[in-house]
Design a protein around this motif. Sequence first.
Motif, short mmCIF file in Angstrom:
data_model
loop_
_atom_site.label_atom_id
_atom_site.label_comp_id
_atom_site.label_asym_id
_atom_site.label_seq_id
_atom_site.Cartn_x
_atom_site.Cartn_y
_atom_site.Cartn_z
N ASP A 51 0.84 -1.19 0.00
CA ASP A 51 0.00 0.00 0.00
C ASP A 51 0.88 1.24 0.00
N SER A 52 0.25 2.41 -0.02
CA SER A 52 1.01 3.65 -0.16
C SER A 52 1.95 3.90 1.02
N GLU A 53 1.51 3.53 2.22
CA GLU A 53 2.38 3.70 3.39
C GLU A 53 3.60 2.79 3.29
N GLY A 54 3.38 1.55 2.86
CA GLY A 54 4.49 0.62 2.73
C GLY A 54 5.51 1.07 1.71
N LEU A 55 5.05 1.58 0.57
CA LEU A 55 5.99 2.06 -0.44
C LEU A 55 6.71 3.31 0.03
N GLU A 56 5.99 4.18 0.70
CA GLU A 56 6.63 5.40 1.23
C GLU A 56 7.76 5.03 2.17
N ASP A 71 19.32 5.08 -10.19
CA ASP A 71 19.90 4.57 -11.43
C ASP A 71 18.95 4.64 -12.62
N ALA A 72 17.67 4.85 -12.39
CA ALA A 72 16.66 4.68 -13.44
C ALA A 72 16.60 5.86 -14.40
N ASP A 73 16.39 5.52 -15.67
CA ASP A 73 16.06 6.52 -16.69
C ASP A 73 14.55 6.63 -16.86
N LEU A 74 13.87 5.54 -16.60
CA LEU A 74 12.42 5.45 -16.72
C LEU A 74 11.89 4.78 -15.45
N ILE A 75 10.88 5.41 -14.84
CA ILE A 75 10.28 4.89 -13.61
C ILE A 75 8.77 4.78 -13.83
N THR A 76 8.18 3.65 -13.46
CA THR A 76 6.72 3.58 -13.39
C THR A 76 6.32 3.32 -11.95
N LEU A 77 5.16 3.83 -11.60
CA LEU A 77 4.62 3.72 -10.25
C LEU A 77 3.16 3.33 -10.31
N SER A 78 2.80 2.26 -9.60
CA SER A 78 1.39 1.91 -9.40
C SER A 78 1.18 1.73 -7.91
N ILE A 79 0.33 2.54 -7.33
CA ILE A 79 0.07 2.46 -5.89
C ILE A 79 -1.29 3.06 -5.59
N GLY A 80 -1.87 2.64 -4.49
CA GLY A 80 -3.16 3.19 -4.05
C GLY A 80 -4.29 2.18 -4.06
N GLY A 81 -4.19 1.17 -4.92
CA GLY A 81 -5.26 0.20 -5.01
C GLY A 81 -5.47 -0.57 -3.71
N ASN A 82 -4.38 -0.92 -3.04
CA ASN A 82 -4.51 -1.66 -1.79
C ASN A 82 -5.04 -0.79 -0.66
N ASP A 83 -4.79 0.51 -0.73
CA ASP A 83 -5.40 1.41 0.25
C ASP A 83 -6.92 1.33 0.16
N LEU A 84 -7.43 1.33 -1.08
CA LEU A 84 -8.88 1.21 -1.27
C LEU A 84 -9.37 -0.17 -0.86
N ILE A 85 -8.62 -1.22 -1.18
CA ILE A 85 -9.02 -2.58 -0.80
C ILE A 85 -9.11 -2.72 0.71
N HIS A 86 -8.11 -2.18 1.43
CA HIS A 86 -8.15 -2.25 2.89
C HIS A 86 -9.36 -1.50 3.45
N ALA A 87 -9.64 -0.33 2.86
CA ALA A 87 -10.79 0.45 3.31
C ALA A 87 -12.10 -0.29 3.02
N ALA A 88 -12.19 -0.92 1.86
CA ALA A 88 -13.41 -1.65 1.50
C ALA A 88 -13.67 -2.80 2.46
N ARG A 89 -12.60 -3.48 2.88
CA ARG A 89 -12.76 -4.56 3.86
C ARG A 89 -13.26 -4.03 5.20
N GLU A 90 -12.74 -2.87 5.58
CA GLU A 90 -13.19 -2.26 6.84
C GLU A 90 -14.65 -1.82 6.73
N VAL A 91 -15.04 -1.34 5.56
CA VAL A 91 -16.44 -0.93 5.35
C VAL A 91 -17.37 -2.13 5.50
N ARG A 92 -16.95 -3.29 5.00
CA ARG A 92 -17.79 -4.49 5.14
C ARG A 92 -17.99 -4.86 6.60
N ARG A 93 -16.97 -4.59 7.43
CA ARG A 93 -17.09 -4.89 8.86
C ARG A 93 -17.90 -3.83 9.60
#
Length: 211
Positions: A51-56, A71-93
């Motif tokens: 999640d975003s905290e873990g990557l930070e 070292d990178a010339d090109l960087i890609t970043l995908s983050i945030g989806g697990n933050d929503l997943i964790h929140a969705a699980r908490e919403v179900r509870r």
Amino acid sequence: MSYIYTAIGDSLTTGFGALPGNGFVPVYRRMTENGLRTPIYLNNLGANGLDSEGLEQRLRHHPVYRQAIRDADLITLSIGGNDLIHAAREVRRNPARESYILNQSLAECKSNFGSIIRMIYTIKESSRSPYILRVVGLYNPYPQISEANSWVGSFNRYAAQYSSRVYGFADIFSAFAERGRELLSIDQVHPNGKGYRIIAEQLNGLGYGFL
């Protein structure tokens, strides 16, 4: 002439849900090699469940991550989806607290994301070579949660505002909203091969900046 591509992020970066070689990272690497007509060496530091905290925290403290960005010339970043997943699980509870849970999660995710981007820029300050940073936007894997679309939309707008000559934002929300299950794997959360190709095409469409 060759370039180093460092991919950081969550299970989208690992390509979870697709056959080996069909995640967006290897597909985008091949597209970039074709576009730039030069070898691209890949360093994939994606981690399932990150999640975003873990990557930070990894970018702040982990020398492997920091050196890979340096070292990178090109960087890609995908983050945030697990933050929503964790929140969705908490919403179900705790469904009565849906708005509070999602708003708190969104605020924390935005804060972590901003810190991630600032750290990448700080790490790259000493680099004399041009580089580009490409960010994968979010889609909504939880259309049944009334406020999830709003969560994703707010995060995407926040992430898109960083756009610059170095930073490019790949907006994938509409494609996944329109094509739904066609682009998702059997778990109906992660993309399948088609979905990952859509992501790679969106990234490729942003061009290569100064490279």
